[in-house]
Design a protein around this motif. Structure first.
Motif, mmCIF file in Angstrom:
data_model
loop_
_atom_site.group_PDB
_atom_site.id
_atom_site.type_symbol
_atom_site.label_atom_id
_atom_site.label_comp_id
_atom_site.label_asym_id
_atom_site.label_seq_id
_atom_site.Cartn_x
_atom_site.Cartn_y
_atom_site.Cartn_z
ATOM 1 N N LEU A 86 35.887 44.973 39.321
ATOM 2 C CA LEU A 86 35.814 45.060 40.798
ATOM 3 C C LEU A 86 36.045 46.963 40.694
ATOM 4 C CD1 LEU A 86 35.470 44.908 43.970
ATOM 5 C CD2 LEU A 86 37.640 44.512 44.700
ATOM 6 N N LEU A 87 34.769 47.561 41.077
ATOM 7 C CA LEU A 87 34.991 48.893 40.865
ATOM 8 C C LEU A 87 34.563 49.189 41.973
ATOM 9 C CD1 LEU A 87 31.747 49.806 38.572
ATOM 10 C CD2 LEU A 87 34.228 50.018 37.343
ATOM 11 N N VAL A 88 36.111 50.008 42.657
ATOM 12 C CA VAL A 88 36.311 50.937 44.455
ATOM 13 C C VAL A 88 36.032 52.361 44.239
ATOM 14 C CG1 VAL A 88 37.518 50.706 46.349
ATOM 15 C CG2 VAL A 88 37.409 48.845 44.101
ATOM 16 N N TYR A 89 34.819 53.003 44.721
ATOM 17 C CA TYR A 89 34.968 54.235 45.515
ATOM 18 C C TYR A 89 34.740 54.599 46.235
ATOM 19 C CZ TYR A 89 29.868 54.017 47.049
ATOM 20 O OH TYR A 89 28.900 53.161 47.208
ATOM 21 N N SER A 90 34.737 55.367 46.916
ATOM 22 C CA SER A 90 35.188 56.000 48.971
ATOM 23 C C SER A 90 33.837 56.982 49.355
ATOM 24 C CB SER A 90 35.986 56.738 49.267
ATOM 25 O OG SER A 90 36.165 57.521 50.776
ATOM 26 N N PRO A 91 32.993 56.042 49.835
ATOM 27 C CA PRO A 91 31.914 57.079 50.556
ATOM 28 C C PRO A 91 31.433 58.546 50.228
ATOM 29 C CG PRO A 91 31.475 55.167 51.446
ATOM 30 C CD PRO A 91 33.573 55.230 51.011
ATOM 31 N N THR A 92 33.523 58.982 51.074
ATOM 32 C CA THR A 92 33.394 60.159 51.580
ATOM 33 C C THR A 92 34.445 61.095 50.504
ATOM 34 O OG1 THR A 92 35.593 59.758 51.980
ATOM 35 C CG2 THR A 92 34.598 59.268 53.715
ATOM 36 N N SER A 93 34.329 60.622 49.172
ATOM 37 C CA SER A 93 34.805 61.073 47.609
ATOM 38 C C SER A 93 33.349 60.931 46.380
ATOM 39 C CB SER A 93 35.939 60.835 47.563
ATOM 40 O OG SER A 93 36.311 61.084 46.323
ATOM 41 N N ALA A 94 32.732 62.176 46.310
ATOM 42 C CA ALA A 94 31.847 61.923 45.471
ATOM 43 C C ALA A 94 32.235 61.718 44.090
ATOM 44 C CB ALA A 94 30.490 63.949 45.288
ATOM 45 N N ALA A 95 33.792 62.448 43.656
ATOM 46 C CA ALA A 95 34.490 62.294 42.725
ATOM 47 C C ALA A 95 34.678 60.799 42.434
ATOM 48 C CB ALA A 95 35.428 62.920 42.201
ATOM 49 N N SER A 96 34.695 60.309 43.184
ATOM 50 C CA SER A 96 35.254 58.417 43.257
ATOM 51 C C SER A 96 34.200 57.997 42.511
ATOM 52 C CB SER A 96 36.096 57.962 44.421
ATOM 53 O OG SER A 96 34.854 58.063 45.075
ATOM 54 N N PHE A 97 33.308 58.347 43.209
ATOM 55 C CA PHE A 97 31.561 57.791 42.724
ATOM 56 C C PHE A 97 31.727 58.240 41.378
ATOM 57 C CE2 PHE A 97 27.186 57.445 42.600
ATOM 58 C CZ PHE A 97 27.205 56.441 42.980
ATOM 59 N N GLN A 98 31.160 59.396 41.449
ATOM 60 C CA GLN A 98 31.288 59.620 39.423
ATOM 61 C C GLN A 98 32.627 59.048 38.455
ATOM 62 O OE1 GLN A 98 28.671 61.348 38.719
ATOM 63 N NE2 GLN A 98 27.998 61.539 40.065
ATOM 64 N N TYR A 99 33.836 58.230 38.986
ATOM 65 C CA TYR A 99 34.955 57.860 38.493
ATOM 66 C C TYR A 99 33.949 56.780 37.920
ATOM 67 C CZ TYR A 99 39.182 55.059 37.656
ATOM 68 O OH TYR A 99 39.840 54.781 37.237
ATOM 69 N N VAL A 100 33.620 55.941 39.347
ATOM 70 C CA VAL A 100 33.621 54.047 39.045
ATOM 71 C C VAL A 100 31.808 54.425 37.456
ATOM 72 C CG1 VAL A 100 34.482 53.337 40.686
ATOM 73 C CG2 VAL A 100 31.746 54.116 41.121
ATOM 74 N N VAL A 101 31.367 54.970 37.439
ATOM 75 C CA VAL A 101 30.120 55.225 36.785
ATOM 76 C C VAL A 101 30.305 55.857 35.917
ATOM 77 C CG1 VAL A 101 27.677 56.999 36.241
ATOM 78 C CG2 VAL A 101 28.505 56.381 38.857
ATOM 79 N N ARG A 102 31.406 56.283 35.442
ATOM 80 C CA ARG A 102 31.962 56.743 34.430
ATOM 81 C C ARG A 102 32.390 55.638 33.449
ATOM 82 N NH1 ARG A 102 32.914 61.935 36.712
ATOM 83 N NH2 ARG A 102 35.255 60.944 36.646
ATOM 84 N N PHE A 103 33.018 55.087 34.903
ATOM 85 C CA PHE A 103 34.161 53.967 33.943
ATOM 86 C C PHE A 103 32.864 52.691 33.527
ATOM 87 C CE2 PHE A 103 36.858 50.000 33.884
ATOM 88 C CZ PHE A 103 37.362 50.810 33.767
#
Length: 217
Positions: A86-103
């Motif tokens: 389960l890849l989880v990101y926060s819509p309020t954090s672009a860095a968290s989205f990039q984290y799951v993309v890289r993972f």
């Protein structure tokens, strides 16, 4: 100890990853603390495990492996024994989205590229300005043919875990690989009598059934 009215299947490991600001711990805690109708004794479960009743009245035990903020290579040991991610990101954090993309990019370049994956846009306790819109998450998910779920305001939802479990069950039940994890259907008292160890339950091996002819498909 009362007799259970269904079999116990041991079980599935679900790996939950996300950046430190994605709210992974809070969503996992809310899911684990959600009330359940199952009647497993508390001593049978660890703090990161949750019993789930399937539509066919069988019970399975989920082992939720929580790894917020860890980079891909630190999660390889968990990927070896997990059934879905389960890849989880926060819509309020672009860095968290990039984290799951890289993972995910590292996953598809590795031997775990076939593991079932679900992308989840979480709502963390501290809300802020939206930096990642739903169309961004959906585009990424569509490009890789993985389910995408957006959290709704209010009480945390078990939907992402349910969707990932369904995907993991379909994937591993259809797999013919001798190294894949299979469901071992056993009577509850067999488990209790064997005093399944912490390590054994953590890795969820396939347990032999007392009577092979009684195993359900």
């Amino acid at each position: 100890m009362s007799q259970l009215d269904c079999d116990v299947a041991i079980g599935y490991n679900l790996l939950v990853v996300g950046a430190t600001d994605a709210g992974v711990h809070d969503m996992v805690t809310a899911y684990l603390e959600e009330p359940t109708t199952t009647r497993l004794p508390p001593s049978f479960l660890r703090s990161n495990q949750k019993p789930v009743r399937l539509a066919n009245n069988r019970l399975i035990v989920l082992d939720i492996i929580e790894r917020p903020g860890d980079i891909f290579r630190e999660c390889c040991g968990d990927l070896v024994r997990c059934h879905g991610v389960l890849l989880v990101y926060s819509p309020t954090s672009a860095a968290s989205f990039q984290y799951v993309v890289r993972f995910h990019e590292q996953m598809i370049r590795s031997k775990w590229r076939s593991l079932p994956v679900v992308l989840f846009a979480n709502i963390p306790p501290r809300r802020g300005v939206k930096q990642v819109h739903g169309c961004n998450g959906r585009s990424f998910a569509d490009a890789h043919a993985i389910p995408f779920i957006e959290a709704l305001p209010g009480r945390p939802s078990p939907v992402p875990f349910t969707v990932l479990l369904d995907s993991a069950r379909r994937h591993h039940e259809a797999s013919t690989s001798p190294t894949s994890f299979g469901e071992g259907i056993i009577d509850f008292f067999t488990v209790a009598a064997a005093k399944v160890s912490h390590a054994a339950r953590s890795h969820f091996p396939t347990f032999p059934t007392p009577h092979a002819s009684g195993r359900t498909a």
